[in-house]
Design a protein around this motif. Structure first.
Motif, PDB file in Angstrom:
ATOM      1  N   LEU A  71       0.360   5.923  -7.336  1.00  0.00           N
ATOM      2  CA  LEU A  71      -0.947   6.405  -7.780  1.00  0.00           C
ATOM      3  C   LEU A  71      -1.160   7.869  -7.438  1.00  0.00           C
ATOM      4  O   LEU A  71      -2.288   8.319  -7.223  1.00  0.00           O
ATOM      5  N   THR A  72      -0.090   8.625  -7.426  1.00  0.00           N
ATOM      6  CA  THR A  72      -0.147  10.069  -7.220  1.00  0.00           C
ATOM      7  C   THR A  72      -0.163  10.754  -8.581  1.00  0.00           C
ATOM      8  O   THR A  72       0.564  10.359  -9.493  1.00  0.00           O
ATOM      9  N   SER A  73      -0.988  11.785  -8.726  1.00  0.00           N
ATOM     10  CA  SER A  73      -1.131  12.433 -10.032  1.00  0.00           C
ATOM     11  C   SER A  73      -1.566  13.877  -9.873  1.00  0.00           C
ATOM     12  O   SER A  73      -2.117  14.259  -8.839  1.00  0.00           O
ATOM     13  N   ARG A  74      -1.343  14.642 -10.922  1.00  0.00           N
ATOM     14  CA  ARG A  74      -1.902  16.005 -10.962  1.00  0.00           C
ATOM     15  C   ARG A  74      -3.409  15.960 -11.213  1.00  0.00           C
ATOM     16  O   ARG A  74      -4.121  16.944 -10.985  1.00  0.00           O
ATOM     17  N   TYR A  95       0.826  -1.213   0.000  1.00  0.00           N
ATOM     18  CA  TYR A  95       0.000   0.000   0.000  1.00  0.00           C
ATOM     19  C   TYR A  95       0.859   1.262   0.000  1.00  0.00           C
ATOM     20  O   TYR A  95       0.481   2.280  -0.603  1.00  0.00           O
ATOM     21  N   GLU A  96       1.981   1.231   0.648  1.00  0.00           N
ATOM     22  CA  GLU A  96       2.903   2.370   0.591  1.00  0.00           C
ATOM     23  C   GLU A  96       3.392   2.567  -0.832  1.00  0.00           C
ATOM     24  O   GLU A  96       3.504   3.699  -1.324  1.00  0.00           O
ATOM     25  N   GLN A  97       3.694   1.472  -1.517  1.00  0.00           N
ATOM     26  CA  GLN A  97       4.099   1.545  -2.915  1.00  0.00           C
ATOM     27  C   GLN A  97       2.966   2.113  -3.766  1.00  0.00           C
ATOM     28  O   GLN A  97       3.187   2.978  -4.628  1.00  0.00           O
ATOM     29  N   ALA A 115      -6.071  -2.207   6.201  1.00  0.00           N
ATOM     30  CA  ALA A 115      -4.762  -1.825   5.668  1.00  0.00           C
ATOM     31  C   ALA A 115      -4.907  -0.809   4.540  1.00  0.00           C
ATOM     32  O   ALA A 115      -4.099   0.125   4.420  1.00  0.00           O
ATOM     33  N   PHE A 116      -5.928  -0.978   3.695  1.00  0.00           N
ATOM     34  CA  PHE A 116      -6.213  -0.046   2.612  1.00  0.00           C
ATOM     35  C   PHE A 116      -6.391   1.366   3.171  1.00  0.00           C
ATOM     36  O   PHE A 116      -5.807   2.337   2.681  1.00  0.00           O
ATOM     37  N   ARG A 117      -7.221   1.445   4.214  1.00  0.00           N
ATOM     38  CA  ARG A 117      -7.464   2.749   4.831  1.00  0.00           C
ATOM     39  C   ARG A 117      -6.189   3.320   5.466  1.00  0.00           C
ATOM     40  O   ARG A 117      -5.846   4.486   5.276  1.00  0.00           O
ATOM     41  N   GLN A 118      -5.515   2.495   6.227  1.00  0.00           N
ATOM     42  CA  GLN A 118      -4.401   2.989   7.032  1.00  0.00           C
ATOM     43  C   GLN A 118      -3.199   3.379   6.194  1.00  0.00           C
ATOM     44  O   GLN A 118      -2.600   4.445   6.413  1.00  0.00           O
ATOM     45  N   TYR A 119      -2.833   2.547   5.229  1.00  0.00           N
ATOM     46  CA  TYR A 119      -1.574   2.765   4.528  1.00  0.00           C
ATOM     47  C   TYR A 119      -1.723   3.438   3.171  1.00  0.00           C
ATOM     48  O   TYR A 119      -0.784   4.075   2.695  1.00  0.00           O
ATOM     49  N   LEU A 120      -2.898   3.305   2.531  1.00  0.00           N
ATOM     50  CA  LEU A 120      -3.103   3.966   1.245  1.00  0.00           C
ATOM     51  C   LEU A 120      -3.824   5.297   1.416  1.00  0.00           C
ATOM     52  O   LEU A 120      -3.385   6.317   0.895  1.00  0.00           O
ATOM     53  N   LEU A 121      -4.927   5.289   2.161  1.00  0.00           N
ATOM     54  CA  LEU A 121      -5.708   6.510   2.334  1.00  0.00           C
ATOM     55  C   LEU A 121      -5.247   7.359   3.511  1.00  0.00           C
ATOM     56  O   LEU A 121      -5.699   8.496   3.663  1.00  0.00           O
TER      57      LEU A 121
END
Length: 251
Positions: free
Chosen positions: A61-64, A54-56, A79-85
């Motif tokens: 998945l960062t974008s303008r 998720y850190e990866q 984990a989705f919430r904690q590490y991605l969001l």
């Protein structure tokens, strides 16, 4: 004109191959001479739902352009919430709405903890009903999730599609501005209909599914690993017409 990029099934595993393919798609979108209204990523963001994956994903998945994501069967909600969001961990459904100029995009959590098939929990359907009720009649609403709610005539996928879909169909019947359904999960570009609307399935980023009538080296030879990553573009024009283009990206 509203232009939305739609990708799915990155299956990031903290390794080089999936990261390279995801990076290629995101770089392609970043270099477009156009500001997209949104990038949608419809699930299976990671392969094993590990914090490092998720850190990866958060990095790649960062974008303008605005990015909106939902989980798939390979993801894990807390984990989705904690590490991605970067939100407090919770096992409640992850439902997100994005308001762009002239369109509402509702991404629903169709994942079922511990299972591969999909299902929209009552909490998710109530959330979606509220989103649809709040949207003005003239504003189109696109509804997305990971699991397609209709068979695609691919036994491997159809056995783990979204079940209980008659509840979603009944909700759609009450809201004519629900314009289309968007999904992933199948790892192949596909178009069909559900509840009288287009159901548009994004191709896979990490791999491409072999169709039942294509050559298979052995019975469990399900995917092409040598096909390039791909994505969809959904366009809503001023007349309310929805058009979808599919594009492969060199990785």
């Amino acid at each position: 004109m509203i232009v939305i990029a739609h990708l799915s099934d990155t299956h990031l595993d903290d390794g080089r191959r999936s990261a390279q393919r995801t990076r290629a798609v995101m770089h392609y979108l970043e270099e477009l001479p156009y500001d997209l209204d949104a990038i949608l990523v419809t699930g299976d963001i990671t392969d094993h739902a590990l914090p490092a994956e998720y850190e990866q994903a958060r990095h790649l998945l960062t974008s303008r352009h605005p990015v909106v994501v939902c989980p798939g069967n390979h993801d894990e909600r807390a984990a989705f919430r904690q590490y991605l969001l970067k939100q407090p961990g919770s096992v409640a459904p992850i439902n997100q709405v994005h308001h762009a100029a002239g369109v509402v995009i509702a991404l629903c959590d169709s994942s079922v903890p511990g299972k591969d098939e999909g299902f929209l929990e009552d909490e998710t359907l109530a959330w979606l009903a509220d989103i649809l009720a709040q949207a003005p009649d003239e504003v189109p609403v696109l509804v997305g999730f990971h699991h397609p709610p209709a068979p695609l005539h691919i036994p491997f996928v159809d056995g783990i599609r979204q079940f209980g879909a008659e509840r979603l169909s009944a909700l759609a019947d009450r809201h004519p501005n629900l314009t289309a359904f968007l999904s992933g999960h199948a790892h192949t570009a596909a178009t069909t209909t559900f509840a009288g609307r287009p159901l548009l399935v994004a191709p896979g980023v990490v791999s491409t599914l072999r169709l039942p009538w294509e050559h298979h080296a052995h019975p469990e030879d399900y995917v092409h690993l040598d096909q390039p990553p791909a994505l969809a573009f959904h366009i809503l024009d001023d007349e309310g017409r929805l058009t979808t283009h599919y594009r492969c990206v060199n990785d």
